[in-house]
Design a protein around this motif. Structure first.
Motif, PDB file in Angstrom:
ATOM      1  N   GLY A 149      13.435  11.705 -14.592  1.00 54.63           N
ATOM      2  CA  GLY A 149      12.742  12.570 -15.544  1.00 54.63           C
ATOM      3  C   GLY A 149      11.625  11.864 -16.276  1.00 54.63           C
ATOM      4  N   GLN A 150      11.512  12.129 -17.565  1.00 55.68           N
ATOM      5  CA  GLN A 150      10.461  11.528 -18.379  1.00 55.68           C
ATOM      6  C   GLN A 150      11.006  10.354 -19.195  1.00 55.68           C
ATOM      7  OE1 GLN A 150       7.295  12.551 -18.021  1.00 55.68           O
ATOM      8  NE2 GLN A 150       8.126  13.959 -16.467  1.00 55.68           N
ATOM      9  N   ALA A 151      11.898   9.614 -18.593  1.00 53.26           N
ATOM     10  CA  ALA A 151      12.486   8.465 -19.278  1.00 53.26           C
ATOM     11  C   ALA A 151      11.401   7.484 -19.725  1.00 53.26           C
ATOM     12  CB  ALA A 151      13.474   7.760 -18.357  1.00 53.26           C
ATOM     13  N   ASN A 152      11.615   6.849 -20.859  1.00 54.29           N
ATOM     14  CA  ASN A 152      10.661   5.857 -21.330  1.00 54.29           C
ATOM     15  C   ASN A 152      11.407   4.718 -22.031  1.00 54.29           C
ATOM     16  OD1 ASN A 152      11.233   6.809 -24.029  1.00 54.29           O
ATOM     17  ND2 ASN A 152       9.862   8.523 -23.591  1.00 54.29           N
ATOM     18  N   GLY A 153      10.653   3.702 -22.389  1.00 52.40           N
ATOM     19  CA  GLY A 153      11.259   2.556 -23.062  1.00 52.40           C
ATOM     20  C   GLY A 153      12.311   1.866 -22.216  1.00 52.40           C
ATOM     21  N   GLN A 154      13.383   1.464 -22.838  1.00 55.10           N
ATOM     22  CA  GLN A 154      14.457   0.745 -22.158  1.00 55.10           C
ATOM     23  C   GLN A 154      15.128   1.601 -21.086  1.00 55.10           C
ATOM     24  OE1 GLN A 154      15.294  -2.544 -22.445  1.00 55.10           O
ATOM     25  NE2 GLN A 154      13.436  -2.608 -23.692  1.00 55.10           N
ATOM     26  N   PHE A 156      13.630   3.844 -19.199  1.00 55.04           N
ATOM     27  CA  PHE A 156      12.753   3.799 -18.024  1.00 55.04           C
ATOM     28  C   PHE A 156      12.935   2.481 -17.282  1.00 55.04           C
ATOM     29  CE2 PHE A 156       8.851   2.290 -16.066  1.00 55.04           C
ATOM     30  CZ  PHE A 156       8.547   3.334 -15.203  1.00 55.04           C
ATOM     31  N   LEU A 157      12.958   1.382 -18.028  1.00 52.48           N
ATOM     32  CA  LEU A 157      13.093   0.061 -17.407  1.00 52.48           C
ATOM     33  C   LEU A 157      14.397  -0.062 -16.625  1.00 52.48           C
ATOM     34  CD1 LEU A 157      11.769  -2.254 -20.264  1.00 52.48           C
ATOM     35  CD2 LEU A 157      10.584  -1.577 -18.165  1.00 52.48           C
ATOM     36  N   TRP A 158      15.472   0.556 -17.152  1.00 53.18           N
ATOM     37  CA  TRP A 158      16.758   0.499 -16.468  1.00 53.18           C
ATOM     38  C   TRP A 158      16.698   1.250 -15.145  1.00 53.18           C
ATOM     39  CZ3 TRP A 158      20.581   4.145 -15.113  1.00 53.18           C
ATOM     40  CH2 TRP A 158      21.811   3.593 -14.714  1.00 53.18           C
ATOM     41  N   HIS A 159      16.134   2.468 -15.170  1.00 52.96           N
ATOM     42  CA  HIS A 159      16.025   3.270 -13.948  1.00 52.96           C
ATOM     43  C   HIS A 159      15.127   2.599 -12.901  1.00 52.96           C
ATOM     44  CE1 HIS A 159      18.252   6.846 -15.112  1.00 52.96           C
ATOM     45  NE2 HIS A 159      17.606   6.908 -16.267  1.00 52.96           N
ATOM     46  N   ILE A 160      13.963   2.155 -13.338  1.00 59.19           N
ATOM     47  CA  ILE A 160      13.011   1.584 -12.379  1.00 59.19           C
ATOM     48  C   ILE A 160      13.534   0.267 -11.825  1.00 59.19           C
ATOM     49  CG2 ILE A 160      11.557   0.142 -13.877  1.00 59.19           C
ATOM     50  CD1 ILE A 160      10.327   2.636 -11.209  1.00 59.19           C
ATOM     51  N   SER A 161      14.323  -0.463 -12.622  1.00 55.30           N
ATOM     52  CA  SER A 161      14.924  -1.706 -12.140  1.00 55.30           C
ATOM     53  C   SER A 161      15.913  -1.420 -11.016  1.00 55.30           C
ATOM     54  CB  SER A 161      15.632  -2.432 -13.287  1.00 55.30           C
ATOM     55  OG  SER A 161      16.281  -3.600 -12.821  1.00 55.30           O
ATOM     56  N   ASN A 162      16.668  -0.335 -11.159  1.00 56.71           N
ATOM     57  CA  ASN A 162      17.592   0.068 -10.102  1.00 56.71           C
ATOM     58  C   ASN A 162      16.843   0.371  -8.809  1.00 56.71           C
ATOM     59  OD1 ASN A 162      19.868  -0.125 -11.714  1.00 56.71           O
ATOM     60  ND2 ASN A 162      19.836   2.031 -12.324  1.00 56.71           N
ATOM     61  N   VAL A 163      15.744   1.116  -8.940  1.00 51.73           N
ATOM     62  CA  VAL A 163      14.944   1.482  -7.766  1.00 51.73           C
ATOM     63  C   VAL A 163      14.413   0.232  -7.079  1.00 51.73           C
ATOM     64  CG1 VAL A 163      12.852   2.648  -6.958  1.00 51.73           C
ATOM     65  CG2 VAL A 163      14.283   3.728  -8.721  1.00 51.73           C
ATOM     66  N   GLU A 164      13.824  -0.667  -7.845  1.00 51.67           N
ATOM     67  CA  GLU A 164      13.242  -1.889  -7.280  1.00 51.67           C
ATOM     68  C   GLU A 164      14.312  -2.748  -6.606  1.00 51.67           C
ATOM     69  OE1 GLU A 164       9.489  -2.590 -10.332  1.00 51.67           O
ATOM     70  OE2 GLU A 164      11.490  -3.288 -10.907  1.00 51.67           O
ATOM     71  N   LYS A 218       2.343   0.679 -14.799  1.00 51.82           N
ATOM     72  CA  LYS A 218       1.445   1.591 -15.515  1.00 51.82           C
ATOM     73  C   LYS A 218       2.153   2.386 -16.604  1.00 51.82           C
ATOM     74  CE  LYS A 218      -1.728   2.007 -11.615  1.00 51.82           C
ATOM     75  NZ  LYS A 218      -2.347   2.890 -10.608  1.00 51.82           N
ATOM     76  N   GLN A 219       3.450   2.150 -16.774  1.00 48.71           N
ATOM     77  CA  GLN A 219       4.207   2.888 -17.791  1.00 48.71           C
ATOM     78  C   GLN A 219       4.265   2.130 -19.108  1.00 48.71           C
ATOM     79  OE1 GLN A 219       5.185   6.116 -16.994  1.00 48.71           O
ATOM     80  NE2 GLN A 219       3.915   5.503 -15.247  1.00 48.71           N
TER      81      GLN A 219
END
Length: 219
Positions: A149-154, A156-164, A218-219
């Motif tokens: 979704g529109q996650a941000n801050g920590q 967002f970092l948690w979700h994107i870290s999982n993806v990476e 870019k986030q």
């Protein structure tokens, strides 16, 4: 079982038809792989808008390890990608997942190939398992990015870290698959038929990881 010749990118038979253009070849491969409906294509748009989307894809792909393949595999989805880094990353992951699934299915079928040596069967079986794990991790990454979704801050970092992490692990699985065919004793049609497909998936996955990293920065 008859082995099909590989295309220039090692991923399909269309190179045998010399009259097919690069765009048609890519369209053929996407159709052959059963590229899923999750990458939706909206109705045709104004040329200026399409041009901006195409330029965005080219610019983004220029920083990947395999820019030509990146552009080739994503150009058809410019209308849905537009100029969105997130949609670009999402589409790249979906393309990687579909190619990984098709390659895993192909490798699995190769185990039934008549006349396999014991070492060849073991290498194919190990490769099949590695590709299966890679598919699972790519599937998780697609869902994670799609549902964050529109996650941000920590958050967002948690979700994107999982993806990476999952995409990076999938890339390792793909490389491990091919490493299992090292050695002169495994040269020949079996190795060649798997090699091109696995390399293509690994390169597409590498590009997807790069585009995910771009989105995150870019986030």
């Amino acid at each position: 079982m008859r082995l099909l010749p590989l295309s220039r990118d090692g991923y399909g038979p269309c190179s045998a038809i010399l009259t097919i253009s690069n765009a048609s070849c890519e369209k053929h491969n996407n159709s052959r792989l059963g590229l899923r409906s999750q990458i939706s294509k909206p109705p045709p748009e104004p040329k200026w808008q399409s041009s901006r989307a195409s330029n965005f894809i080219k610019s983004s792909c220029s920083t990947t390890k395999y820019p030509a393949l990146c552009i080739q595999s994503l150009a058809a989805f410019a209308p849905s990608i537009q100029q969105s880094p997130r949609q670009l990353a999402q589409t790249a992951l979906s393309v990687s997942l579909d190619r990984a699934r098709a390659t895993q299915a192909f490798v699995s079928k190769m185990k039934k190939f008549k006349g396999l040596k014991k070492r060849e069967y073991e290498a194919i079986n190990d490769c099949s398992e590695e590709m299966n794990e890679g598919v699972d991790r790519l599937s998780k990454s697609v869902k994670e990015l799609k549902h964050m979704g529109q996650a941000n801050g920590q958050d967002f970092l948690w979700h994107i870290s999982n993806v990476e992490t999952w995409v990076s692990a999938a890339l390792t699985d793909e490389n491990t698959c091919f490493d299992g065919f090292a050695g002169k004793g495994l040269d020949g049609k079996v190795k060649a038929s798997i090699r091109g497909r696995v390399i293509n998936v690994a390169q597409v996955t590498s590009n997807a990881l790069s585009l995910v990293n771009q989105f995150a920065s870019k986030q």
